[in-house]
Structures are given as C-alpha cells and as structure tokens.
Design an enzyme around this catalytic site. Structure first.
Site, mmCIF file in Angstrom:
data_model
loop_
_atom_site.group_PDB
_atom_site.id
_atom_site.type_symbol
_atom_site.label_atom_id
_atom_site.label_comp_id
_atom_site.label_asym_id
_atom_site.label_seq_id
_atom_site.Cartn_x
_atom_site.Cartn_y
_atom_site.Cartn_z
ATOM 1 N N GLU A 159 0.932 -1.334 -0.050
ATOM 2 C CA GLU A 159 -0.161 0.055 0.123
ATOM 3 C C GLU A 159 0.828 1.249 0.062
ATOM 4 O O GLU A 159 0.849 2.178 0.746
ATOM 5 C CB GLU A 159 -0.986 -0.009 1.177
ATOM 6 N N GLU A 316 -6.526 -7.558 -0.856
ATOM 7 C CA GLU A 316 -6.982 -7.174 0.477
ATOM 8 C C GLU A 316 -8.569 -6.978 0.348
ATOM 9 O O GLU A 316 -9.013 -6.061 -0.228
ATOM 10 C CB GLU A 316 -6.267 -6.282 1.286
#
Length: 655
Positions: A159, A316
């Site tokens: 991320e 995710e």
C-alpha cells in the site's frame, strides 16, 4: 497487457482458476501453529498467500545480519501443500535498528514535526539512505528465492503511500525542486504556472522553493497541486527501483504492488501506474452507509478499467469488521460472498483477505480474518470454507474480460485534488461522493456503466458522465468536444471545466472549454449554505450548489429552479451539438434526484437497461465475456424467473 500479467499467477498450477487466499503472517505465531494454519488453509481451499509484508525486522534483525531460516521453512511448508506465494519485499516498515541508526529517514509533516516509529510506513519516499537499505534487502530476497517453486509473484512494499505519501523534510524539498526543474525547465515557466505575481511569491532561484508547509494563510494552490503530483511520482520511482532489482534477478516472476482504489484514499493517481505493474492488484474496505455496496462496486469497476478490462487481483478486503473505523460493523449473513463476488464480477481473478489468522496482539487484533479468534469451529470459518468451495466452482470465470458497458463515468484524480483544495466557493464539495451518486443512479436505472480514468478512450460509449470534471486541460476539452460532435452524449455537472492543468481559471465565463458544447455560460457560482436547498420543477431538490446560467437559444432546459435566488433559471440543460448532445446539472441532486434526470439523458441517447423492468434497481448486472453476474442490492429474496431465486444479498453467476 501482456500474457505475463494475466496468466502467470492465475495458471501457475495448471488449469485456470480463481485464486483464494490472504496475507499470511506466520512470524506472529509459534512454529507449531504453522502446521495448523496450513491444514486449515487446505480445508478452506486456499491457493495463494501474500507473505512477509511486515517482516523486515525478522529477516534482518540487525544491520546486515540476515535470517532467512524461518522464511525458508514457511515457503517449503506452503509449497508442500500446493499453496502459491506472492512474496513481499518486506520494505513497508523499517526495523527499529534502522530508524535508531538513521533517524533522517523519518518523514516530517507540514508542521515540521517528525513522524516517529511505533506504527508503520515511517520512512521518507525521497530518502536515499532508506532506499540503500531497502534495496539491499530486496536483492537478498530475490537472490535467495529466485528459484523457489512456491514463488508466483513479487509484492513490492505494501500500500505504497498509505501513511507516508507527504513528506515536508529538507530532503523532500530538494527532490521537489529537482522535480519542478524537470517539469518546467525555466523559472519563468514555473512562475507563470504557479501564478506567483499574486502575494509577492515570484521566485528568482530554484533554491527558494519549498514544499507547501504550514503557512500564515493558504499556500499557493498550484504549488499544492504540484506537490501532490510530485509525491505520487516519487513513490512510483521508488517502486521502479525495487522492480528493477526483481526484474534483473527473477525476470520470469511478475511484479506488482497493491493499489488502494477506495473511497477513503485520494492521494495517489493510479492512471500512470498501470503500465508499471505486471498485473493490477487492489485493496478495498467497505465503509458503513447507505451507498456502501455501491461504492464497493464503483471501486471494483474502476480497478477493472484501470486494468484495461484484463483480470486483476483483489489483494485485500475483509471477511467482516475492520479495526480502524469509528464504529467497526460486522458483516451480515451473505455479505462475505456478495462483497467478494462483486469484485470478481468486475474482473478480479482472485479473492484475498487481510488476513489469514486473526492477530492476538498488535494494532489490528480486532480486524477480522479468514481464521478468527474463535478458531475453525466458528461461523466465520465455515463461511470462508463455503466461499472457497464456491470459487472453485467458478473456475470458468478465470481469464475472462470485463464486457464494455453502454455508458461510462469519468473519474479524474486531478479534479478530485483540485476541486477540494482550499479557498474555493465552498469547502463542502466532495468529488468522489458526486461520482458515486451518479454510479448509484445508473444502478437504480439498471444500466451498466464503466468507471474509467480520464485518459480512457470514450469512442465506444454512447453516454459519458463527467461529474465535477474541474480540471480540463485544452487537449481534454478538445477531446470531449469532438466526442460530442461525433455523436456522443456527454453529461457534466457543477464546478466542471473551471481550470486548466495549472489550476488557472478558464476566462470568458464558466465552464471554460465546454461552453460551446454545453450551450451555456455561467458568470457566477451560487453555492448553498448547509441549511439551504433549491427545489426544481421536476420534483427533485438540490443542495450544496447552484449556478446562474445563461443558455444559448438552441439549449433545452430540462428542469428549472422553483425556489430560492435562482427561481425560474435553468437547473438542468441539454444542448444538441454536432451529431451528439451535452447535458449539464448545476446542483447536487443526490442519487434519488439524479435517477430521473439520468433516465431522461439515457432516453435521449437511446440507451436502455439490459435487465427486465422488475429487476432494475434491485439487481446489479455485471458481465465478463459470456458470464453474467446478478448481484442482489437488497435484503430481500428476488425471483429471477427461469434463472431461479436470488437470496437476500446473494449473487447469481450465469453462463
């Protein structure tokens, strides 16, 4: 998109399939737990895990002292059980020894405060010192595991930019100057772009320029916009540095990083990232609210279109509640399947979660997982097993492409950034909320709409909606005008076409380069106070914004203001232009108010729903090649006729 991007991680083990898995963090648990993990993974049908994401401190417990023994063991164990590994480079969070020895890698916020260790991502994207240590670790990992049979993909960092995208340090300031010099070449060009004649901001030397740190008043708006662009480019350059080592040492292993195309994340414009990754991966978490499911679909849709219609990887999402919202709501029965399959419906060939085993300690111990605190004898784990079984039955979906919709919604990060900066007519404007409102209206109408980046080709879309397209460079204005002239039907909204790429106003009246196509001119904005609203004569009600519109003689007024200062003036218009038309909506109508307005625009463009009338609004339709997904947007069962019955919050997949 190359074959490497779309097939390597999908078909590594043979026949096409939908991958199923999670982030796996065995370093949080004793060795004896790992065998239990793998047994439960096999029961659930797990095919892939992301490994090592936050393990730098375990892999390199001291400077230059690497310990790969435990990771060897985990990789071997997973391979022995036919589970693939998306191996992270572990560079997301530096270990304590590194920040203690080199505190200069820590970010500085706009107030001059140090971002200290104790959380995660506590590193400067511009730090040369951090890069030296991180790339050393990447090289060690790639050298050691290049030939490991479990390795199917590389996961760069994690991320990127989630917590550390903006750094205002002196090191960042120097990098920002270099970036600006490359962008503008001369001081005169920068001074013109930044409008530095205002407030005595004229620069005489590059060394005088700083990031937009805390200032006595609002910082220069173009400086703010360029710092956002710079910060994204620095992160992308860092990703390239890791990728270069991985490509050198493991040329046949695809490389990616997990995007964050989601409602709460606005800081990274991913339109230029898609050519950097070998396959697109995304993380998404739902936020509670009336449009929660629609926003999920919107984000999955946008991710699929960033991927160019090719399959992508849901890296995710959550099995149930997260841990970082003010109130963390558990998912209701059916939502685990529905949320997962909505991503699949929009092109994902993988369903993966954070995380496999719910943590016992740490900041995310209340974040749900595939294997909860309650263990395998739990409703959650039984639901996970059932989802794995269903995904195995949907193997025929793997590798199929998203089918282009009859309409598109343009999404533009640059407009998102610029429209929500300070010193504007209102600070209540929310760019993404308006875009999702239009998406909800399409769902209400039962009409598929692609959410596409502003760079996408619009040629094949009969209808294109561009909500709050605030930033319109000259070439984009020309492209949209040509789209309409050639027969396309464009709809845009308030605060569109206002500035160019330098955040300079288009002069001569709003909305700048779209005036001719829209057949209207606006001299002054009329934003509304929080307790104000404007009724329209079509029965809808506007909030947030109104415009004082003057229309051309051939512009059709579809709705006028009925109350307020704008009473009697146009609110919604449509202008024939060339072979197409351009529509304008001058107020925030919300999803319910947009729905009848959109129906009018769609009817004029000849676009109709692919769903029977009784399903429109209640069911979302998504299509991949010859596979249809029918997603129940309601909490009630729905009769699909010959296709059976759709359970509350259920998903039907029809070949």
């Amino acid at each position: 998109m190359t074959a490497l991007r779309t097939t390597r991680w999908v078909r590594r083990s043979g026949a096409p399939r939908l991958e199923f898995g999670a982030d796996y963090n065995p370093e949080q648990w004793p060795r004896e737990v790992w065998d239990d993990d793998v047994r439960a993974m096999r029961e659930a049908g797990v095919t892939i895990v992301s490994l090592g994401i936050f393990s730098w401190a375990r892999l390199e417990p001291a400077d230059g002292a690497f310990d790969f023994g435990w990771l060897d063991d985990v990789l071997d164990l997973l391979h022995a059980n036919d589970i693939l590994v998306d191996l992270a480079t572990a560079t997301a969070s530096p270990p304590p020894w590194l920040t203690a020895a080199h505190p200069e890698i820590l970010p500085i916020d706009r107030n001059g405060n140090t971002i200290w260790p104790g959380g995660r991502q506590h590193w400067r994207p511009t730090s040369k010192t951090f890069r030296t240590y991180a790339l050393r670790l990447v090289r060690e990992l790639a050298t050691r595991y290049a030939e490991h049979p479990a390795l199917c993909a590389w996961h760069v960092s994690n991320e990127l930019g989630c917590h550390n995208i903006y750094d205002y340090s002196d090191e960042a300031a120097q990098a920002f100057r270099e970036w600006l010099r490359s962008r503008y070449r001369t001081m005169d060009a920068l001074n013109h772009a930044w409008g530095t004649a205002f407030w005595s901001q004229h620069y005489g030397d590059w060394s005088e320029i700083l990031p937009p740190r805390i200032a006595a008043t609002q910082p220069n708006p173009t400086q703010q916009l360029d710092f956002k662009r710079f910060s994204v480019d620095v992160l992308r350059d860092y990703y390239r540095a890791e990728k270069a080592i991985l490509r050198e040492l493991t040329p046949d292993i695809p490389v990616t990083t997990n995007f964050m195309v989601a409602g709460a994340v606005k800081d990274i414009d991913y339109t230029d990232w898609v050519d950097e990754v070998d396959f697109v991966a995304n993380d998404h978490y739902r936020h509670p609210g009336p449009q929660s499911l629609d926003e999920l679909s919107f984000s999955a849709n946008l991710t699929g279109n960033l991927a160019g219609g090719e399959p992508w990887f849901l890296m995710e999402h959550s099995t149930s509640a997260v841990n970082w919202q003010p109130v963390n709501v558990a998912k209701r029965p059916g939502e685990l399947d529905r949320d997962s399959l909505t991503h699949v419906a929009h092109g994902s060939d993988a369903v993966s979660f954070f995380q496999w085993r719910q943590s016992r300690a740490g900041a995310e111990k209340y974040h749900s997982a595939m294997l909860p605190h309650a263990g395998t004898d739990s409703a959650m784990f039984r639901s996970v097993v059932a989802l794995g079984e269903r995904l195995r039955g949907l193997a025929f979906v793997a590798g199929t492409r998203r089918k282009k919709a009859p309409a598109a919604i343009i999404f533009d990060w640059q407009s998102w950034w610029a429209a929500e900066q300070d010193s504007h007519p209102t600070d209540r404007l929310l760019y993404r909320r308006e875009a999702v409102d239009w998406y909800t209206a399409f769902l209400n109408a039962g009409v598929r709409a692609d959410v596409v980046p502003v760079t996408a080709s619009l040629t094949d879309y009969p209808v294109v909606v561009a909500p709050i397209l605030h930033v319109i460079p000259a070439d984009l204005g020309a492209r949209l005008t040509t789209y309409v002239q050639n027969g396309g039907h464009l709809v845009t909204t308030y605060f569109s076409g206002i500035v160019d790429e330098n955040d300079h106003i288009w002069l001569g009246g709003y909305p700048g380069p779209l005036r001719d196509a829209l057949g209207l001119r606006i001299e002054e904005f009329a934003p509304l106070l929080d307790d104000e609203q404007a009724e329209l004569d079509n029965g809808t009600t506007g909030t947030l914004w109104t415009d004082r519109i003057e229309v051309a003689p051939d512009t059709e007024v579809l709705a006028s203001y009925k109350t307020g200062e704008m009473a009697g003036r146009p609110a919604v218009t449509r202008h024939p232009f060339g072979a197409g038309s351009a529509g304008y909506v001058s107020t925030r109508l919300g999803p319910d108010g947009i729905t009848p307005v959109l129906a009018e625009f769609l009817s004029r463009a000849g676009v109709t729903s692919e769903l029977p009338p009784d399903l429109r609004g209640r069911v979302e339709l998504a299509v991949r090649d010859n596979v249809r997904f029918l997603i129940n947007r309601t909490d009630d069962p729905i009769d699909l006729g010959p296709d059976g019955r759709l359970a509350p919050r259920g998903v039907a997949v029809l070949r």
